[in-house]
Design an enzyme around this catalytic site. Structure first.
Site, PDB file in Angstrom:
ATOM      1  N   VAL A   1       0.812  -1.228   0.000  1.00 54.51           N
ATOM      2  CA  VAL A   1       0.000   0.000   0.000  1.00 54.51           C
ATOM      3  C   VAL A   1       0.844   1.277   0.000  1.00 54.51           C
ATOM      4  O   VAL A   1       0.315   2.359  -0.236  1.00 54.51           O
ATOM      5  CB  VAL A   1      -1.004   0.039   1.179  1.00 54.51           C
TER       6      VAL A   1
ATOM      7  N   TYR B   1       2.940   4.918  16.622  1.00 54.99           N
ATOM      8  CA  TYR B   1       1.683   4.242  16.237  1.00 54.99           C
ATOM      9  C   TYR B   1       0.482   5.101  16.634  1.00 54.99           C
ATOM     10  O   TYR B   1      -0.464   5.271  15.853  1.00 54.99           O
ATOM     11  CB  TYR B   1       1.630   2.877  16.924  1.00 54.99           C
TER      12      TYR B   1
ATOM     13  N   SER C   1       0.028   7.820  14.197  1.00 55.10           N
ATOM     14  CA  SER C   1      -0.495   7.389  12.891  1.00 55.10           C
ATOM     15  C   SER C   1      -1.993   7.142  12.960  1.00 55.10           C
ATOM     16  O   SER C   1      -2.735   7.482  12.038  1.00 55.10           O
ATOM     17  CB  SER C   1       0.255   6.146  12.400  1.00 55.10           C
ATOM     18  N   LYS C   2      -2.460   6.578  14.069  1.00 51.86           N
ATOM     19  CA  LYS C   2      -3.898   6.291  14.167  1.00 51.86           C
ATOM     20  C   LYS C   2      -4.687   7.561  14.477  1.00 51.86           C
ATOM     21  O   LYS C   2      -5.837   7.706  14.047  1.00 51.86           O
ATOM     22  CB  LYS C   2      -4.145   5.198  15.212  1.00 51.86           C
TER      23      LYS C   2
HETATM   24  N1  LIG Z   1      -4.445  -6.402  16.741  1.00 50.21           N
HETATM   25  C1  LIG Z   1      -4.752  -5.363  17.494  1.00 50.21           C
HETATM   26  O1  LIG Z   1      -4.728  -5.426  18.758  1.00 50.21           O
HETATM   27  C2  LIG Z   1      -5.183  -4.075  16.848  1.00 50.21           C
HETATM   28  C3  LIG Z   1      -5.754  -3.090  17.679  1.00 50.21           C
HETATM   29  C4  LIG Z   1      -6.159  -1.895  17.108  1.00 50.21           C
HETATM   30  C5  LIG Z   1      -5.999  -1.674  15.764  1.00 50.21           C
HETATM   31  N2  LIG Z   1      -5.445  -2.645  14.979  1.00 50.21           N
HETATM   32  C6  LIG Z   1      -5.318  -2.346  13.553  1.00 50.21           C
HETATM   33  O2  LIG Z   1      -5.999  -3.330  12.817  1.00 50.21           O
HETATM   34  C7  LIG Z   1      -5.415  -3.442  11.511  1.00 50.21           C
HETATM   35  C8  LIG Z   1      -5.166  -4.901  11.212  1.00 50.21           C
HETATM   36  O3  LIG Z   1      -4.179  -5.370  12.130  1.00 50.21           O
HETATM   37  P1  LIG Z   1      -4.071  -6.894  12.588  1.00 50.21           P
HETATM   38  O4  LIG Z   1      -4.091  -6.885  14.058  1.00 50.21           O
HETATM   39  O5  LIG Z   1      -5.039  -7.708  11.828  1.00 50.21           O
HETATM   40  O6  LIG Z   1      -2.557  -7.181  12.163  1.00 50.21           O
HETATM   41  P2  LIG Z   1      -1.888  -8.291  11.240  1.00 50.21           P
HETATM   42  O7  LIG Z   1      -0.429  -8.056  11.398  1.00 50.21           O
HETATM   43  O8  LIG Z   1      -2.455  -9.626  11.531  1.00 50.21           O
HETATM   44  O9  LIG Z   1      -2.354  -7.861   9.772  1.00 50.21           O
HETATM   45  C9  LIG Z   1      -1.860  -6.729   9.140  1.00 50.21           C
HETATM   46  C10 LIG Z   1      -1.809  -7.018   7.647  1.00 50.21           C
HETATM   47  O10 LIG Z   1      -1.373  -5.819   6.992  1.00 50.21           O
HETATM   48  C11 LIG Z   1      -0.489  -6.219   5.968  1.00 50.21           C
HETATM   49  N3  LIG Z   1       0.403  -5.128   5.621  1.00 50.21           N
HETATM   50  C12 LIG Z   1       1.312  -4.517   6.416  1.00 50.21           C
HETATM   51  N4  LIG Z   1       1.982  -3.591   5.716  1.00 50.21           N
HETATM   52  C13 LIG Z   1       1.484  -3.625   4.452  1.00 50.21           C
HETATM   53  C14 LIG Z   1       1.769  -2.917   3.266  1.00 50.21           C
HETATM   54  N5  LIG Z   1       2.748  -1.986   3.212  1.00 50.21           N
HETATM   55  N6  LIG Z   1       1.055  -3.194   2.155  1.00 50.21           N
HETATM   56  C15 LIG Z   1       0.093  -4.147   2.176  1.00 50.21           C
HETATM   57  N7  LIG Z   1      -0.224  -4.860   3.269  1.00 50.21           N
HETATM   58  C16 LIG Z   1       0.473  -4.594   4.387  1.00 50.21           C
HETATM   59  C17 LIG Z   1       0.277  -7.405   6.559  1.00 50.21           C
HETATM   60  O11 LIG Z   1       0.909  -8.171   5.535  1.00 50.21           O
HETATM   61  C18 LIG Z   1      -0.827  -8.142   7.277  1.00 50.21           C
HETATM   62  O12 LIG Z   1      -1.459  -9.077   6.431  1.00 50.21           O
HETATM   63  C19 LIG Z   1      -4.156  -2.578  11.542  1.00 50.21           C
HETATM   64  O13 LIG Z   1      -4.420  -1.341  10.921  1.00 50.21           O
HETATM   65  C20 LIG Z   1      -3.904  -2.389  13.013  1.00 50.21           C
HETATM   66  O14 LIG Z   1      -3.170  -1.207  13.273  1.00 50.21           O
HETATM   67  C21 LIG Z   1      -5.050  -3.841  15.501  1.00 50.21           C
END
Ligand SMILES: NC(=O)c1ccc[n+]([C@@H]2O[C@H](COP(=O)([O-])OP(=O)(O)OC[C@H]3O[C@@H](n4cnc5c(N)ncnc54)[C@H](O)[C@@H]3O)[C@@H](O)[C@H]2O)c1
Length: 241
Positions: A64, A153, A156-157
């Site tokens: 992305v 982080y 960014s959010k």
């Molecule tokens: N897990 C948590 O506790 C949590 C809490 C709040 C917010 N989030 C947010 O939820 C979203 C999903 O996170 P998750 O927990 O499923 O994490 P995850 O690591 O399981 O999944 C993240 C995905 O993003 C992909 N990714 C990363 N950089 C990329 C890039 N440059 N181009 C394309 N794909 C890319 C990775 O390959 C991965 O498949 C994120 O935005 C994260 O910040 C997660």
């Protein structure tokens, strides 16, 4: 009206190969949509799993942060009715570490610029058809400082919470509704091995990815046809807006 039905909708899910994005892809397929799993990781096994379960799914390789790759992925995907901007990273460098500046730049690039590149690429088609949904994925960290995350982080959010409003105002006159979810601690590879204080979570546990996917699917559905510019908190009570 079947308020939660996604039959026929083509939903691009960035970061769809893992965690919350993968759970969203599975649920969208169950609800009748074709998830287009866009990730820098290979997502063929998830696509095959969805197809074997009788659903539809496609994959497209995409970093992305690569503007040309995002444009190519969107062009190759045909009609896109919905975008879930779920790709993200959570680097754990301490801000006193010499590596922190690079972590800040990387985090902003993926979590902010990458989201905007994807939104910009899908918007013209949605505006032309006067039909589209965009769901941004933020974090409870932007609401209350976070349980695990560093300032890079959180920043960014916080930016995502702000640009959500900008995008929502841009899309709304064209029937493109932009909303978001701000998950709390969710059991995905992103936080694997991290020790979080569960006592800080009123419901006393972290979320399963499916518990974040369901509110995302709601925001993509006919049921949310008058919801615009909302950042929905889904965090077990850690932050009550
Ligand atoms: N897990 C948590 O506790 C949590 C809490 C709040 C917010 N989030 C947010 O939820 C979203 C999903 O996170 P998750 O927990 O499923 O994490 P995850 O690591 O399981 O999944 C993240 C995905 O993003 C992909 N990714 C990363 N950089 C990329 C890039 N440059 N181009 C394309 N794909 C890319 C990775 O390959 C991965 O498949 C994120 O935005 C994260 O910040 C997660």
């Amino acid at each position: 009206m079947r308020p939660f039905d996604l039959t026929g909708r083509r939903i691009m899910i960035t970061g769809g190969a893992s965690g919350i994005g993968a759970a969203t892809a599975r649920l969208c397929a169950q609800l009748g949509a074709t998830p287009i799993i866009a990730d820098r990781q290979d997502a063929a096994s998830l696509r095959d799993e969805i197809l074997a379960a009788g659903g539809d799914a496609e994959t497209v390789a995409c970093d992305v942060t690569d503007r040309a790759a995002v444009a190519r992925a969107v062009a190759a995907s045909g009609r896109i009715d919905g975008l879930v901007a779920c790709s993200g990273i959570l680097p754990f460098e301490d801000w006193d570490s010499p590596d922190w500046d690079a972590a800040f730049a990387r985090t902003s690039d993926v979590n902010v610029r990458g989201v905007l590149l994807c939104a910009r690429a899908v918007l013209p088609g949605m505006i032309e058809r006067r039909d589209g949904r965009i769901v941004l994925v933020s974090s409870v960290a932007a609401r209350m400082g976070g349980l695990l995350s560093g300032p890079h982080y959180v920043a960014s959010k916080g930016a995502i919470n702000a640009v959500l409003k900008w995008l929502a105002r841009r899309g709304a006159p064209h029937n493109v509704l932009v909303n978001g979810v701000a998950p709390g601690l969710t059991q995905t590879p992103m936080v694997a091995g991290q020790q979080a204080n569960l006592a800080a979570i009123p419901v006393g546990r972290s979320a399963a990815p499916e518990e974040i996917a369901a509110p995302i699917a709601f925001l993509l559905s006919p049921a949310a046809s008058y919801v615009c510019g909302l950042m929905m908190d889904v965090n077990g009570g850690v932050y009550m807006g």
